[in-house]
Design an enzyme around this catalytic site. Structure first.
Site, PDB file in Angstrom:
ATOM      1  N   ASP A   1      -0.387  69.109  -7.832  1.00 14.28           N
ATOM      2  CA  ASP A   1      -1.803  68.720  -7.770  1.00 14.28           C
ATOM      3  C   ASP A   1      -2.479  69.425  -6.609  1.00 14.28           C
ATOM      4  O   ASP A   1      -1.825  69.842  -5.646  1.00 14.28           O
ATOM      5  CB  ASP A   1      -1.933  67.199  -7.583  1.00 14.28           C
ATOM      6  CG  ASP A   1      -1.354  66.433  -8.766  1.00 14.28           C
ATOM      7  OD1 ASP A   1      -1.228  67.025  -9.852  1.00 14.28           O
ATOM      8  OD2 ASP A   1      -1.022  65.252  -8.578  1.00 14.28           O
TER       9      ASP A   1
HETATM   10  N1  URA Z   1       3.637  64.325  -9.289  1.00 18.59           N
HETATM   11  C1  URA Z   1       2.320  64.144  -8.966  1.00 18.59           C
HETATM   12  O1  URA Z   1       1.757  63.084  -9.166  1.00 18.59           O
HETATM   13  N2  URA Z   1       1.685  65.194  -8.417  1.00 18.59           N
HETATM   14  C2  URA Z   1       2.260  66.364  -8.135  1.00 18.59           C
HETATM   15  O2  URA Z   1       1.614  67.274  -7.611  1.00 18.59           O
HETATM   16  C3  URA Z   1       3.618  66.528  -8.456  1.00 18.59           C
HETATM   17  C4  URA Z   1       4.294  65.488  -9.046  1.00 18.59           C
END
Ligand code: URA
Length: 236
Positions: free
Chosen positions: A105
């Site tokens: 993310d």
């Molecule tokens: N899980 C999430 O919620 N975000 C990420 O960036 C990676 C795994």
């Protein structure tokens, strides 16, 4: 021995367009085994002695770059408006066709491989190969042993999706390590949402048997060797 067209070798290995490679080769900027070669269509052994603009070539079919992803950058190859992880790759490691292996993310930091090897990416991401991804998480509430059990049993997300078994290790009242071998959209955040916690900070620290080097600063990259790439497929 593997052979490729001379212009292809020069363009992929020195990160220039095929057109620019042809022009430069025609102008005598490239040598093969010590002699200028102007025939850009010639088939050449990829591990021959090749130079371009006086620089010796060390042929690599693919490149594997490990980045410590900073916050605020998109896990994508390109974007019209926002900065992407590929934009942050230094010029000496840049090649056409680079992409991030899986997505973190925008607000997640840490371990991210950027490569041009599609088969490798598939193997590293696919749950079939059970490559565990390890994350350090800071939560907005208290962790409990019941949560550890729920993660081990397999969390059912709000939309009914069943997650594979995950290893949740409590490190402090609201900090934990989580290991998962799949990569559903916002998976860690959604898993904690199910047990009533919000994620304040998320950092990926390792994939399989390869960890983020402690000295690698956020936004920085290192090129990985083939041995390091292999370590990814040995779960630790
Ligand atoms: N899980 C999430 O919620 N975000 C990420 O960036 C990676 C795994």
């Amino acid at each position: 021995m593997k052979q490729e067209r001379f212009d292809k070798i020069i363009s992929t290995q020195f990160n220039i367009s095929r057109r620019d490679a042809r022009i430069a080769i025609r102008r005598g900027k490239a040598t093969l085994n010590g002699k200028i070669l102007r025939d850009f269509g010639a088939l050449v052994d990829v591990d021959a002695d090749i130079t371009f603009n006086g620089q010796a070539l060390n042929y690599k079919q693919y490149i594997y770059i490990l980045m410590n992803k900073p916050k605020g950058v998109l896990s994508a190859s390109s974007d019209k408006k926002k900065q992407t992880v590929v934009d942050l790759v230094p010029e000496n490691l840049k090649r056409n066709g680079l992409f991030p292996v899986g997505r973190l993310d925008k607000d997640t930091t840490g371990f991210l491989i950027i490569t041009d090897d599609g088969d490798f990416a598939h193997k590293a991401i696919s749950p079939k190969y059970e490559v565990y991804k390890s994350y350090l998480v800071t939560l907005d509430g208290k962790l409990t042993d019941e949560m550890v059990k729920a993660f081990a049993d397999g969390i059912v997300l709000a939309d009914g999706t069943l997650c594979r078994k995950a290893v949740l290790t409590i490190l402090g009242e609201n900090t934990a390590r989580v290991k998962i071998c799949e990569g559903k959209y916002h998976q860690i955040k959604r898993m904690f949402g199910v047990v009533g916690l919000g994620v304040n900070e998320l950092k990926r620290e390792a994939v399989g048997g390869l960890s983020l080097p402690p000295k690698l600063k956020e936004g920085c990259c290192v090129e990985l060797s083939l041995e390091e790439i292999q370590a990814i497929f040995t779960n630790s």
